[in-house]
Design a protein around this motif. Structure first.
Motif: not given
Lengths: 441, 441
Positions: B330-335, B342-343
């Protein structure tokens, strides 16, 4: 004209009630006596928040890059006037969404003829169900009459064409302090008068500290334990008489935190029970008359736009099933002050009052990596645990309302400290303060 | 000098490793050969995000109140120079937190003498455990040499004292596109060269669309399916030779998406196994030598700062218990592009590739009440459900990284559509788009 559902009022509660009914196939009409959007979308939270948004952005940009932007005096003066530029767009969106959902819109006040009939602009509308979402209007106090020129409600305050040099805000409640944040940031010398012992009573003292500090740094005077006996207009000034201390002489008075129920005309013909406190409903939001429902402020459950929105979204289910009103124990809340306060669940003082055991974890935003890079020097994250389970999540700081917009979903999920620690938070964000609060404990 | 734990590197992984060990009572030292903070806190995400933060605020303030603020040309020119103003504060915070935790700091490169000894500034340090958190440095490509004046990595690009008129960014990856967002917004004419078929491969096409539109509106050229054969400096210009099409002649080249592992000196003396791909570890982040651990980019698990932070926070537990590395599903990520992406959880293309059944709910931010009041005309919320359970939550829009900073907590909680709908969202926020996406479906 024959409908399945007629909604009275186009504010948050009414608007979503209409969509809820229409998308399930009800032939639906919505009636608005004033302008589309009601208090919530027009005169209440949205314009305040919009202005504070702009102010905050400018202040932050200035703080990061002091020589970069020249703030012109023109800007602050024009902020309030510009507010109204957004109104036509809001109205357009409301109209478009009503049209897309094939909802008929009637402008005018009208009145009930009986429990299935409404008369408006000389047309008789029949319906199976009524949903009353007529909301509230600004109220007044004994000895103080709203004249809308010198003694104002939030509605007129947000439409001022010229900023006064000074202003008295009666009421140190959420509405009063939001307006104090706004006007003090615009350079108005604000005095807030609160009759209770505390400003923002019922809100955690830690949470409001950064807001009060900001107000005081902007020369706001906060008077507590003071009642207003009267306010009189004399020679373009208002004389505010207090129950103790000196009278205040000021340019404008804004009366806050007082609402009166908008009871629709002709309601007597329907036999719906109502009082000054609104229209009582059961847990299906149904009045004593089975085909008449009441949503939003008018039912007296909670005077908050997001609750009105939710009641509206579920009204079709309430009409057709045994859907009950929702559990508000993890209710998220926000104050659009400078900085913002937001969160969900329990507050520390509630647990103290209940003699419950709890644990608090706090972390200052200035020590988050994002806070550091944004030059944020105030505010914090405050987490409350009971028996190792998260039951309160709060924040005072910029964007708090957005960062915790879905925080209601986190409360009641029985999140343990280690479940939170096991989760990854996006870096760099202010939201990381949640994990720092736990890691640094 | 004798320690329980010595940490090599003071970036996100090393910094939190040191705190993790020290707060559990380990006598701890941290070694930094360059400046405190490593890539993550110094040259990587933080400065990019900080600049984009300011730019976004100015752009939004301008869009809301066009006549209000005068943007001076001075501002954009000085943004990059101002970046370095924040560095001393970051360094101060790191130093203070190390000092508060009673962690000894050694500045210098030093080298391993054996698996329990490190030599630095002519001092021999002994330790029970080593934690290698030495991170990565910018890499280069065959035919292209970083000269740090014309051909730059992100490090030099973020320290430019004068903006070029034009720039070629090699790599349409996250780093390349974040820098393209930044420099195109600062008025630089940017060309991005990507050897794959797509810009930001592996990211949902819906999510990146607003970013690409923004880049194109700022005159950015995006070349895909193009390889760079060489880059040569001639008469203050760089000639970029491509495998097809015309050569490009430009002022600056920025090489992105290439990292080389910083293998500490003398590692051979410890018998730790390593390669160009880093130092392999088991699920306790332990190398082949039991008292030596590796966290962050150097262990090759994930080159992301928030993963390095988490690995660091848990390193004491890894050393002393059988704690395993975390589940990253469920790794959250953002650019940190303009707007941000993000999400957390699954993306649509992953489910398509796996032939899994899923349902998508989207809602445009411009139709949220907050989006309307903030003049936001791009971006959206995108939710992904599998068998009625939320398995992906994504957003492209301003503040996306903050709004979804804790979104990892929502994924894996088996949230059904009705559980989300039953929740209240703070109004007015962009986060309300989540509930609108479900209500309007």
């Amino acid at each position: 004209m024959k409908y399945n559902s007629i909604i009275i009022g186009s504010g948050p509660g009414g608007f979503y009630s209409a969509l809820s009914c229409a998308k399930q196939g009800y032939k639906t009409a919505i009636i608005e006596k004033d302008q589309l959007g009601g208090t919530g979308f027009r005169n209440g939270c949205l314009p305040v928040k919009r202005n504070l948004d702009v102010l905050r952005k400018v202040e932050e940009a200035l703080s990061i890059s002091l020589d970069g932007i020249k703030e012109t005096p023109f800007f602050r003066k024009n902020l309030l006037i510009n507010t109204e530029k957004y109104m036509p767009r809001a109205e357009q969106l409301i109209k478009q969404r009503l049209k897309d959902a094939e909802i008929d819109l009637y402008k005018g006040e009208g009145r009930f003829l009986d429990k299935n009939t409404f008369l408006i602009n000389n047309k008789k509308l029949e319906t199976d169900y009524f949903i009353i979402a007529s909301g509230t209007s600004p109220g007044s106090l004994p000895g103080i009459t709203l004249d809308n020129q010198y003694i104002l409600s939030h509605r007129e305050a947000l439409k001022l064409k010229k900023l006064p040099k000074e202003m008295v805000i009666i009421g140190g409640n959420v509405e009063g302090i939001e307006l104090a944040s706004l006007f003090s940031s615009l350079g108005v010398k604000v005095t807030v008068i609160e009759q209770l012992n505390e400003i923002l009573e019922g809100t955690d003292r830690d949470l409001i500290k950064p807001v009060l500090e900001d107000l005081l740094s902007k020369k706001t005077t906060l008077l507590t334990n003071v009642e207003v006996a009267s306010a009189e207009i004399k020679e373009n000034r208002v004389i505010v008489k207090l129950n103790k201390g000196k009278n205040l002489i000021t340019e404008k008075v804004v009366l806050t935190g007082l609402r009166q129920m908008n009871i629709p005309e002709g309601i007597g013909k329907t036999n719906v029970i109502y009082s000054k406190k609104g229209i009582p409903v059961n847990n299906k939001l149904q009045t004593n008359i089975p085909n008449i429902f009441a949503v939003g402020d008018i039912n007296g459950i909670h005077g908050m736009a997001h609750i009105a929105i939710q009641q509206g979204m579920f009204i079709f289910e309430n009409i057709n099933n045994n859907q009950t009103i929702k559990d508000y124990s993890s209710l998220p809340r926000a104050m659009f002050t400078l900085p913002e306060i937001a969160g969900a669940g329990k507050q520390e003082w509630e647990l103290l009052n209940m003699n419950r055991e709890y644990e608090v974890k706090m972390y200052p935003l200035k020590n988050t990596w994002k806070g550091l890079s944004r030059n944020i020097n105030t505010g914090f994250i405050k987490l409350i645990f009971e028996k190792n389970i998260l039951t309160g999540i709060w924040m005072t700081g910029p964007d708090a309302s957005e960062i915790l917009s879905s925080s209601g979903l986190l409360i009641g999920k029985k999140l343990s400290k280690s479940a939170i620690m096991d989760n990854l938070f996006i870096h760099p964000t202010l939201g990381e303060g949640i994990i720092e609060a736990l890691f640094n404990a």
